[in-house]
Design an enzyme around this catalytic site. Sequence first.
Site, PDB file in Angstrom:
ATOM      1  N   PHE A   1     -73.711 -48.286  25.756  1.00 27.33           N
ATOM      2  CA  PHE A   1     -73.428 -49.673  25.163  1.00 27.33           C
ATOM      3  C   PHE A   1     -73.086 -50.822  26.187  1.00 27.33           C
ATOM      4  O   PHE A   1     -73.127 -51.744  26.111  1.00 27.33           O
ATOM      5  CB  PHE A   1     -72.005 -49.422  24.262  1.00 27.33           C
ATOM      6  CG  PHE A   1     -70.846 -48.875  24.874  1.00 27.33           C
ATOM      7  CD1 PHE A   1     -70.237 -49.471  25.787  1.00 27.33           C
ATOM      8  CD2 PHE A   1     -70.810 -47.371  24.574  1.00 27.33           C
ATOM      9  CE1 PHE A   1     -69.207 -48.683  26.368  1.00 27.33           C
ATOM     10  CE2 PHE A   1     -69.651 -46.801  25.194  1.00 27.33           C
ATOM     11  CZ  PHE A   1     -68.726 -47.409  25.973  1.00 27.33           C
TER      12      PHE A   1
ATOM     13  N   ASN B   1     -72.756 -51.290  17.501  1.00 26.33           N
ATOM     14  CA  ASN B   1     -72.426 -50.641  18.747  1.00 26.33           C
ATOM     15  C   ASN B   1     -73.938 -50.663  19.511  1.00 26.33           C
ATOM     16  O   ASN B   1     -74.782 -50.064  19.245  1.00 26.33           O
ATOM     17  CB  ASN B   1     -72.002 -49.357  18.608  1.00 26.33           C
ATOM     18  CG  ASN B   1     -71.387 -48.933  19.931  1.00 26.33           C
ATOM     19  OD1 ASN B   1     -71.054 -47.574  20.180  1.00 26.33           O
ATOM     20  ND2 ASN B   1     -70.768 -49.763  20.718  1.00 26.33           N
TER      21      ASN B   1
ATOM     22  N   ARG C   1     -95.381 -77.974  50.889  1.00 26.57           N
ATOM     23  CA  ARG C   1     -95.883 -77.020  51.557  1.00 26.57           C
ATOM     24  C   ARG C   1     -95.519 -75.496  51.154  1.00 26.57           C
ATOM     25  O   ARG C   1     -96.066 -74.527  51.262  1.00 26.57           O
ATOM     26  CB  ARG C   1     -95.517 -77.207  53.110  1.00 26.57           C
ATOM     27  CG  ARG C   1     -96.459 -76.594  53.955  1.00 26.57           C
ATOM     28  CD  ARG C   1     -96.071 -76.598  55.440  1.00 26.57           C
ATOM     29  NE  ARG C   1     -95.375 -77.766  55.833  1.00 26.57           N
ATOM     30  CZ  ARG C   1     -94.585 -77.609  56.752  1.00 26.57           C
ATOM     31  NH1 ARG C   1     -94.343 -76.714  57.497  1.00 26.57           N
ATOM     32  NH2 ARG C   1     -93.594 -78.786  57.171  1.00 26.57           N
TER      33      ARG C   1
ATOM     34  N   GLU D   1     -61.254 -49.806  27.107  1.00 24.83           N
ATOM     35  CA  GLU D   1     -62.629 -50.616  27.611  1.00 24.83           C
ATOM     36  C   GLU D   1     -62.311 -51.520  28.881  1.00 24.83           C
ATOM     37  O   GLU D   1     -62.226 -52.599  28.590  1.00 24.83           O
ATOM     38  CB  GLU D   1     -63.088 -51.215  26.395  1.00 24.83           C
ATOM     39  CG  GLU D   1     -63.407 -50.546  25.281  1.00 24.83           C
ATOM     40  CD  GLU D   1     -63.672 -51.419  23.942  1.00 24.83           C
ATOM     41  OE1 GLU D   1     -63.728 -52.565  23.803  1.00 24.83           O
ATOM     42  OE2 GLU D   1     -63.783 -50.753  22.957  1.00 24.83           O
TER      43      GLU D   1
ATOM     44  N   HIS E   1     -63.992 -56.489  13.202  1.00 18.95           N
ATOM     45  CA  HIS E   1     -64.748 -56.935  14.470  1.00 18.95           C
ATOM     46  C   HIS E   1     -65.594 -58.071  14.343  1.00 18.95           C
ATOM     47  O   HIS E   1     -65.964 -58.681  15.295  1.00 18.95           O
ATOM     48  CB  HIS E   1     -65.464 -55.839  14.696  1.00 18.95           C
ATOM     49  CG  HIS E   1     -64.777 -54.479  15.555  1.00 18.95           C
ATOM     50  ND1 HIS E   1     -63.636 -54.119  15.115  1.00 18.95           N
ATOM     51  CD2 HIS E   1     -65.170 -53.562  16.770  1.00 18.95           C
ATOM     52  CE1 HIS E   1     -63.171 -52.884  15.628  1.00 18.95           C
ATOM     53  NE2 HIS E   1     -64.123 -52.824  16.581  1.00 18.95           N
TER      54      HIS E   1
ATOM     55  N   TYR F   1     -91.537 -79.681  53.133  1.00 17.21           N
ATOM     56  CA  TYR F   1     -91.313 -78.269  52.309  1.00 17.21           C
ATOM     57  C   TYR F   1     -91.485 -78.371  50.815  1.00 17.21           C
ATOM     58  O   TYR F   1     -92.044 -77.047  50.530  1.00 17.21           O
ATOM     59  CB  TYR F   1     -89.951 -77.736  52.935  1.00 17.21           C
ATOM     60  CG  TYR F   1     -89.754 -77.359  54.144  1.00 17.21           C
ATOM     61  CD1 TYR F   1     -90.790 -77.677  55.050  1.00 17.21           C
ATOM     62  CD2 TYR F   1     -88.461 -77.162  54.721  1.00 17.21           C
ATOM     63  CE1 TYR F   1     -90.490 -77.413  56.571  1.00 17.21           C
ATOM     64  CE2 TYR F   1     -88.085 -76.865  55.959  1.00 17.21           C
ATOM     65  CZ  TYR F   1     -89.294 -76.972  56.918  1.00 17.21           C
ATOM     66  OH  TYR F   1     -88.935 -76.870  58.266  1.00 17.21           O
TER      67      TYR F   1
ATOM     68  N   TYR G   1     -65.645 -38.606  17.339  1.00 15.81           N
ATOM     69  CA  TYR G   1     -65.307 -40.197  17.417  1.00 15.81           C
ATOM     70  C   TYR G   1     -66.224 -41.180  16.614  1.00 15.81           C
ATOM     71  O   TYR G   1     -67.465 -40.923  16.541  1.00 15.81           O
ATOM     72  CB  TYR G   1     -65.627 -40.645  18.943  1.00 15.81           C
ATOM     73  CG  TYR G   1     -65.233 -42.177  19.022  1.00 15.81           C
ATOM     74  CD1 TYR G   1     -63.952 -42.620  19.123  1.00 15.81           C
ATOM     75  CD2 TYR G   1     -66.248 -42.989  19.240  1.00 15.81           C
ATOM     76  CE1 TYR G   1     -63.688 -44.155  19.530  1.00 15.81           C
ATOM     77  CE2 TYR G   1     -66.486 -44.223  19.655  1.00 15.81           C
ATOM     78  CZ  TYR G   1     -64.895 -44.825  19.515  1.00 15.81           C
ATOM     79  OH  TYR G   1     -64.829 -46.199  19.578  1.00 15.81           O
TER      80      TYR G   1
END
Length: 657
Positions: A444, A307, A398, A529, A194, A395, A164
């Site tokens: 990834f 990647n 404190r 994905e 991409h 508060y 792959y």
Amino acid sequence: MPRYTVHVRGEWLAVPCRDAQLTIGWLGREAVRRYIKNKPDNGGFASVDDVCFLVRRCKGLGLLDHEDLLEVALEDNEFVEVVIEGDAMSPDFIPSQPEGVYLYSKYREPEKYIALDGESLTTEDLVNLGKGRYKIKLTPTAEKKVQKSREVIDSIVKEKTVVYGITTGFGKFARTVIPVNKLEELQVNLVRSHSSGVGKPLIPERCRMLLALRINVLAKGYSGISLETLKQVIEVFNASCLPYVPEKGTVGASGDLAPLSHLALGLIGEGKMWSPKSGWADAKYVLEAHGLKPVVLKPKEGLALINGTQMITSLGCEAVERASAIARQADIVAALTLEVLKGTTKAFDTDIHAVRPHRGQIEVAFRFRSLLDSDHHPSEIAESHRFCDRVQDAYTLRCCPQVHGVVNDTIAFVKNIITTELNSATDNPMVFASRGETISGGNFHGEYPAKALDYLAIGVHELASISERRIERLCNPSLSELPPFLVAEGGLNSGFMIAHCTAAALVSENKALCHPSSVDSLSTSAATEDHVSMGGWAARKALRVIEHVEQVLAIELLAACQGIEFLRPLRTTTPLEKVYDLVRSVVRPWIKDRFMAPDIEAAHRLLVEQKVWEVAAPYIEKYRMEHIPESRPVSPTAFSLEFLHKKSIRIPESGDL
């Protein structure tokens, strides 16, 4: 022959010059002439004579005189910009520089190196690399691991094994086998396709961090990149040539594909690139100007470059470091407010926190004691209300150890995850040289840093939430015993009225930003994905939340210092007087209303640059050495003496206190 690279209306033109006695005006006209010649409509001009323009350097944006000689005004191959009259107001105008470029006009190439091995990078190291303080080199061990990893890839290609991303397509195309003569084209196509991000480009510091972190991951030796290519990438980093990387487009699995692809696109000489010398220009011109050649991708190398989770992690690294800085300083600002509001230190008693021993809570209570202990640092303000009838404070005063404390523990937790991620191999497939094989997995996936950064935003936001309530107490005369909105002649003057509104607005905005992005997931890549982290947005909004926290605390710091003006001539403790003096060195007291935004920004810069911490830290550490037995464990979030020595901060002698 001298040559200059000239930016005209978004295009870059290489203009050779046969005669160095020619002028800046000639260079501008020649660049405009070439621009007009290349346009079908002549760029909207009848001739060069119709064009009025200015010429300026890309580095620093300094204007150049048209009559100056080229050999006097410019260096060979320098980058300049021609700004045509009227273009700056046009929506089509494309500046050559990123926002805040003035910060880089004095950029100096670093002389020191950090040796990367993929195992030992810290969040502090990466932030310093982002600021341009170091160059990069590889350790000998890292070089050997990279070489052995590459040998596995070369063997796969030689034997035509189906693996792959090396000999197949990507995502849904994982079953498509690619011919050997197309393997290099496959990698280039991957990077080009991409590179589909949108939005503003990362500022230079963040792009530097992204590139440095990718180099560190490649140095681990599980990516299959060749040593030759990795060294080319390092040369690009060391020359501060930074690709155009849009900030939006990653879903955080399969890694940060879009931003890392833009990063790789610049490395192969395509798309845009920035350097202090050139500003934004075509990547091939920027590389050439620095004596560099575009990377030629070998099989698997495009995938190796894109990647991983480095976008999420590098931004997360900045977020963690800024969060640590503001959390420390929030204790100092709150202590100053407590003094102005005439609060008590009893709530910070050691025994109270020993019976609820969260490390962050214990450390924050200690810092308050170190700043407010009247026996150690006499305070005239504290002495003035020693015998008042109030038993306890609100508060927001404190409970600072409990509220600020969990922020410190949150930061420590997130920093641990981010540090692990900095030194993790996040490729797919992974190359295991010791086994001589590649294995597909899911390293990834950005869920770890995504979840951690969502948690960071939620945790750090609380510093702003409680700070805004303290600002309200400072401004409200029924709660503070001070003039309304901390100004004389109220009514004629509004004082801190709208500064408090600004703090409230930022806190409200943070409430929306703290909604976790990592609870969302959208299936992508034809359901290949099918679960993603959305970590890119988690990182970006965490940074925005932290910036808002810094700004709210800047307003509180100013308000507390203004409150002290109404308590004079009484003085607070020595360390808090030092903080007051620091603020007054950049912001004068308010006698009457004035333009307030610059003062808020000045205080913000003090916090971002950790000046408030640097002033108070020696007193905190002096107190620590005198009050904590060596056998008692110190919180990992505590400030260390190492910081003092690095910053050359003098620890006060007893007589100084």
